[in-house]
Every structure is written in C-alpha cells, then in structure tokens.
Design a protein around this motif. Structure first.
Motif, mmCIF file in Angstrom:
data_model
loop_
_atom_site.group_PDB
_atom_site.id
_atom_site.type_symbol
_atom_site.label_atom_id
_atom_site.label_comp_id
_atom_site.label_asym_id
_atom_site.label_seq_id
_atom_site.Cartn_x
_atom_site.Cartn_y
_atom_site.Cartn_z
ATOM 1 N N ASN A 75 -37.622 33.787 -0.465
ATOM 2 C CA ASN A 75 -38.031 32.892 0.771
ATOM 3 C C ASN A 75 -38.823 33.877 1.779
ATOM 4 O OD1 ASN A 75 -37.805 31.250 2.954
ATOM 5 N ND2 ASN A 75 -35.709 30.187 2.184
ATOM 6 N N SER A 76 -39.946 33.662 1.973
ATOM 7 C CA SER A 76 -40.669 34.587 3.046
ATOM 8 C C SER A 76 -40.182 33.977 4.442
ATOM 9 C CB SER A 76 -42.229 34.089 2.711
ATOM 10 O OG SER A 76 -42.668 34.649 1.642
ATOM 11 N N LEU A 77 -40.051 32.931 4.603
ATOM 12 C CA LEU A 77 -39.514 32.276 6.065
ATOM 13 C C LEU A 77 -38.338 33.061 6.411
ATOM 14 C CD1 LEU A 77 -40.086 31.017 8.721
ATOM 15 C CD2 LEU A 77 -38.760 28.967 7.575
ATOM 16 N N ILE A 79 -36.933 35.913 4.912
ATOM 17 C CA ILE A 79 -36.964 37.344 5.002
ATOM 18 C C ILE A 79 -37.812 37.703 6.598
ATOM 19 C CG2 ILE A 79 -38.144 39.338 3.992
ATOM 20 C CD1 ILE A 79 -35.671 38.298 2.531
ATOM 21 N N GLY A 80 -38.754 36.939 6.658
ATOM 22 C CA GLY A 80 -39.374 37.026 8.048
ATOM 23 C C GLY A 80 -38.602 37.055 9.144
ATOM 24 N N ILE A 81 -37.653 36.251 9.195
ATOM 25 C CA ILE A 81 -36.630 36.164 10.200
ATOM 26 C C ILE A 81 -35.651 37.211 10.347
ATOM 27 C CG2 ILE A 81 -34.438 34.544 11.076
ATOM 28 C CD1 ILE A 81 -36.602 32.027 10.254
ATOM 29 N N LYS A 82 -35.025 37.350 8.999
ATOM 30 C CA LYS A 82 -34.278 38.636 8.952
ATOM 31 C C LYS A 82 -34.941 39.706 9.512
ATOM 32 C CE LYS A 82 -31.686 39.281 5.403
ATOM 33 N NZ LYS A 82 -30.584 39.984 6.215
ATOM 34 N N LEU A 83 -36.027 40.146 8.938
ATOM 35 C CA LEU A 83 -36.921 41.327 9.280
ATOM 36 C C LEU A 83 -37.031 41.262 10.995
ATOM 37 C CD1 LEU A 83 -38.531 43.929 8.759
ATOM 38 C CD2 LEU A 83 -40.507 42.290 8.341
ATOM 39 N N ALA A 84 -37.429 40.284 11.591
ATOM 40 C CA ALA A 84 -37.668 40.190 12.778
ATOM 41 C C ALA A 84 -36.455 40.654 13.779
ATOM 42 C CB ALA A 84 -38.383 38.849 13.407
ATOM 43 N N VAL A 85 -35.271 39.935 13.478
ATOM 44 C CA VAL A 85 -34.109 40.259 13.969
ATOM 45 C C VAL A 85 -33.534 41.840 13.721
ATOM 46 C CG1 VAL A 85 -31.593 39.835 14.044
ATOM 47 C CG2 VAL A 85 -32.928 37.630 13.889
ATOM 48 N N LEU A 86 -33.828 42.242 12.739
ATOM 49 C CA LEU A 86 -33.537 43.684 12.490
ATOM 50 C C LEU A 86 -34.645 44.511 13.195
ATOM 51 C CD1 LEU A 86 -31.781 45.825 10.838
ATOM 52 C CD2 LEU A 86 -33.885 45.759 8.960
ATOM 53 N N VAL A 87 -35.764 44.283 13.282
ATOM 54 C CA VAL A 87 -36.580 45.027 13.934
ATOM 55 C C VAL A 87 -36.240 45.259 15.584
ATOM 56 C CG1 VAL A 87 -39.075 45.295 15.090
ATOM 57 C CG2 VAL A 87 -38.843 44.760 12.592
ATOM 58 N N VAL A 88 -35.814 44.121 16.187
ATOM 59 C CA VAL A 88 -35.047 44.009 17.429
ATOM 60 C C VAL A 88 -33.989 44.900 17.513
ATOM 61 C CG1 VAL A 88 -34.047 42.480 19.161
ATOM 62 C CG2 VAL A 88 -36.196 41.871 18.023
ATOM 63 N N ALA A 116 -25.598 37.637 13.443
ATOM 64 C CA ALA A 116 -26.594 36.584 12.873
ATOM 65 C C ALA A 116 -27.302 36.860 11.830
ATOM 66 C CB ALA A 116 -27.421 36.308 14.144
ATOM 67 N N ASN A 117 -27.517 38.177 11.594
ATOM 68 C CA ASN A 117 -28.516 38.611 10.280
ATOM 69 C C ASN A 117 -27.590 38.522 9.184
ATOM 70 O OD1 ASN A 117 -31.342 38.957 9.646
ATOM 71 N ND2 ASN A 117 -31.054 41.372 10.456
ATOM 72 N N ILE A 118 -26.446 38.617 9.292
ATOM 73 C CA ILE A 118 -25.483 38.494 7.936
ATOM 74 C C ILE A 118 -25.295 37.101 7.890
ATOM 75 C CG2 ILE A 118 -23.167 38.734 7.200
ATOM 76 C CD1 ILE A 118 -22.926 41.527 9.102
ATOM 77 N N PHE A 119 -25.313 36.180 8.572
ATOM 78 C CA PHE A 119 -24.909 34.900 8.526
ATOM 79 C C PHE A 119 -26.288 34.192 7.804
ATOM 80 C CE2 PHE A 119 -21.120 34.870 10.939
ATOM 81 C CZ PHE A 119 -20.436 34.252 10.316
ATOM 82 N N ILE A 120 -27.557 34.706 8.359
ATOM 83 C CA ILE A 120 -28.701 34.197 7.454
ATOM 84 C C ILE A 120 -28.809 34.459 6.200
ATOM 85 C CG2 ILE A 120 -31.230 34.666 7.850
ATOM 86 C CD1 ILE A 120 -30.804 34.972 11.074
#
Length: 125
Positions: A75-77, A79-88, A116-120
């Motif tokens: 699921n690219s969306l 993964i993209g959201i998780k990546l963005a949160v992690l980068v922050v 939030a990343n865990i819940f995502i």
C-alpha cells in the motif's frame, strides 16, 4: 497434514519485521523512559531514540523492497505516510540529539508521532 515449507523470502521478511519492531521499541522506549523528565522540562533525546528511528527507516525500506520482490501487495499511500511521519521524527531527534534538554512540546510531538505511526501500521489494513 501439509508439509511446512520455509521459503528464504519468508524468513528474510520475518527477520526484517522483527528488526523493525526492535527499532520502534527503542524509539518508543526512549520516549517513555523520559516521560517524568518531560514533565519536569528536562527531557532529552537519547541515542536509543535516534538509533531506533534509523533502524525503522532502514528496515522499513528493506521490507518494502522484499515485499515487492516477492510480488506481495504494498500500500504505497500507507507506506508514504508512515515514511513522512518517520522522517519528521528522525529529523527532530537528529537535530536536537545533543541538546541538554528539549522543549516539552517538541518532545511530546515526537512521542505522539511515534505512537501515530504504530497505529497507522497496525490499524490501516
């Protein structure tokens, strides 16, 4: 009874999932151990938090690659959201890693984004 067949790709994916969980445990554990200090305004980002975030980044990228190589849906969306949160999170922890104390709001934001990343990861199916 069926024969259990262990594929190398399954083993690799499971190893990297375990490493990814170790990374999140390090990041979240570092945050949780500083909760009392956060209340007192003396919290700081520990090396465990930085290493946990870096571990999550590397293992997450590897997991995406392994799943794509194994023709598993990604699921690219999500993964993209998780990546963005992690980068922050990683950026904040990296930039403030040497400070003696971190502002409560900033420290709380890192904890909140980590949770939030865990819940995502777990609830978004």
């Amino acid at each position: 009874m069926g024969i259990v067949r262990l594929r190398l790709m399954d083993v690799l994916i499971n190893v990297f999932v375990a490493l990814h969980i170790i990374g999140i445990a390090s990041l979240l554990g570092g945050f949780l151990t500083q909760m009392k200090a956060m209340g007192a305004g003396t919290a700081r980002f520990s090396p465990a938090m930085l290493h946990g975030a870096l571990t999550m980044l590397v293992t997450g990228v590897v997991l995406v690659g392994l799943n794509q190589a194994d023709d598993q849906p990604v699921n690219s969306l999500k993964i993209g959201i998780k990546l963005a949160v992690l980068v922050v999170v990683l950026g904040l922890v990296y930039v403030k890693r040497d400070e003696e104390k971190v502002d409560k709001a900033l420290f709380g934001a890192v904890g909140g984004l980590t949770i939030a990343n865990i819940f995502i990861a777990t609830l978004w199916t």
